[in-house]
Design a protein around this motif. Structure first.
Motif, PDB file in Angstrom:
ATOM      1  N   GLU A  13      -1.690   6.257   1.277  1.00 25.98           N
ATOM      2  CA  GLU A  13      -2.871   5.455   1.608  1.00 25.98           C
ATOM      3  C   GLU A  13      -2.773   4.885   3.016  1.00 25.98           C
ATOM      4  O   GLU A  13      -3.779   4.767   3.716  1.00 25.98           O
ATOM      5  CB  GLU A  13      -3.062   4.335   0.595  1.00 25.98           C
ATOM      6  CG  GLU A  13      -3.587   4.815  -0.740  1.00 25.98           C
ATOM      7  CD  GLU A  13      -3.820   3.688  -1.730  1.00 25.98           C
ATOM      8  OE1 GLU A  13      -3.690   2.500  -1.362  1.00 25.98           O
ATOM      9  OE2 GLU A  13      -4.116   4.002  -2.896  1.00 25.98           O
ATOM     10  N   GLU A  69       0.848  -1.191   0.000  1.00 32.37           N
ATOM     11  CA  GLU A  69       0.000   0.000   0.000  1.00 32.37           C
ATOM     12  C   GLU A  69       0.892   1.253   0.000  1.00 32.37           C
ATOM     13  O   GLU A  69       1.826   1.356   0.790  1.00 32.37           O
ATOM     14  CB  GLU A  69      -0.877  -0.020   1.253  1.00 32.37           C
ATOM     15  CG  GLU A  69      -1.912   1.050   1.316  1.00 32.37           C
ATOM     16  CD  GLU A  69      -2.784   0.949   2.563  1.00 32.37           C
ATOM     17  OE1 GLU A  69      -3.962   1.302   2.464  1.00 32.37           O
ATOM     18  OE2 GLU A  69      -2.281   0.535   3.637  1.00 32.37           O
ATOM     19  N   SER A 102      -3.787   7.844   5.221  1.00 30.40           N
ATOM     20  CA  SER A 102      -5.217   8.165   5.155  1.00 30.40           C
ATOM     21  C   SER A 102      -6.061   7.043   5.751  1.00 30.40           C
ATOM     22  O   SER A 102      -7.035   7.313   6.464  1.00 30.40           O
ATOM     23  CB  SER A 102      -5.658   8.506   3.729  1.00 30.40           C
ATOM     24  OG  SER A 102      -5.496   7.408   2.876  1.00 30.40           O
ATOM     25  N   SER A 103      -5.703   5.792   5.516  1.00 29.68           N
ATOM     26  CA  SER A 103      -6.515   4.699   6.067  1.00 29.68           C
ATOM     27  C   SER A 103      -6.418   4.645   7.587  1.00 29.68           C
ATOM     28  O   SER A 103      -7.407   4.355   8.269  1.00 29.68           O
ATOM     29  CB  SER A 103      -6.133   3.360   5.448  1.00 29.68           C
ATOM     30  OG  SER A 103      -4.825   2.996   5.770  1.00 29.68           O
ATOM     31  N   ALA A 149      -2.272  12.504   1.234  1.00 24.94           N
ATOM     32  CA  ALA A 149      -3.122  11.785   2.184  1.00 24.94           C
ATOM     33  C   ALA A 149      -4.231  12.700   2.701  1.00 24.94           C
ATOM     34  O   ALA A 149      -5.402  12.313   2.745  1.00 24.94           O
ATOM     35  CB  ALA A 149      -2.286  11.256   3.349  1.00 24.94           C
ATOM     36  N   GLU A 161      -6.845  13.373   0.023  1.00 32.09           N
ATOM     37  CA  GLU A 161      -7.747  12.223  -0.133  1.00 32.09           C
ATOM     38  C   GLU A 161      -8.794  12.209   0.986  1.00 32.09           C
ATOM     39  O   GLU A 161      -9.980  11.990   0.738  1.00 32.09           O
ATOM     40  CB  GLU A 161      -6.942  10.925  -0.126  1.00 32.09           C
ATOM     41  CG  GLU A 161      -7.813   9.694  -0.330  1.00 32.09           C
ATOM     42  CD  GLU A 161      -6.992   8.422  -0.406  1.00 32.09           C
ATOM     43  OE1 GLU A 161      -7.232   7.531   0.441  1.00 32.09           O
ATOM     44  OE2 GLU A 161      -6.127   8.323  -1.298  1.00 32.09           O
TER      45      GLU A 161
END
Length: 124
Positions: free
Chosen positions: A15, A11, A18-19, A56, A59
């Motif tokens: 991401e 990943e 952000s996750s 990030a 997003e």
């Protein structure tokens, strides 16, 4: 706020950031109005590029998780309760799909998995 970056993950780093922030918001660790670290500050703490951190945050903002105020910073956005519930349900469904796949690989029956789930519910 604690974010862990894995260089061995497939990943992308933005991401991963952000996750993890989304997960903190969904769990309630970050609440509406909470201020996030500055883009530069987070980049420095994680020892990554400011561009990666900005991506990030962009997003997260595009998805409605945060709001950025010019000159003030980024904050957790107010969340639609029904949408939040749907997002949490989606996460649970994805995790349960993993459990079902692994159960099939191991040859476990539905009743065995169901019993395990019942026991876990009672323990928590």
């Amino acid at each position: 706020m604690r974010i862990l970056i894995s260089n061995s993950s497939n990943e992308p780093i933005y991401e991963q950031i952000s996750s993890q922030i989304k997960a903190m918001i969904l769990k309630g660790d970050l609440k509406e109005g909470d201020m996030l670290p500055s883009i530069r500050g987070l980049a420095k703490d994680l020892q990554i590029s400011v561009i990666t951190t900005k991506r990030a945050y962009d997003e997260l903002e595009r998805e409605g998780f945060i709001e950025s105020v010019q000159g003030k910073g980024s904050f957790v956005a107010s969340q639609n309760k029904e949408l939040m519930r749907e997002m949490k349900l989606k996460i649970i469904e994805e995790k349960l799909q993993e459990v079902v796949k692994e159960s099939n690989i191991l040859g476990l029956s539905y009743s065995e998995v169901s019993e395990m789930l019942r026991i876990l519910f009672e323990e928590v």
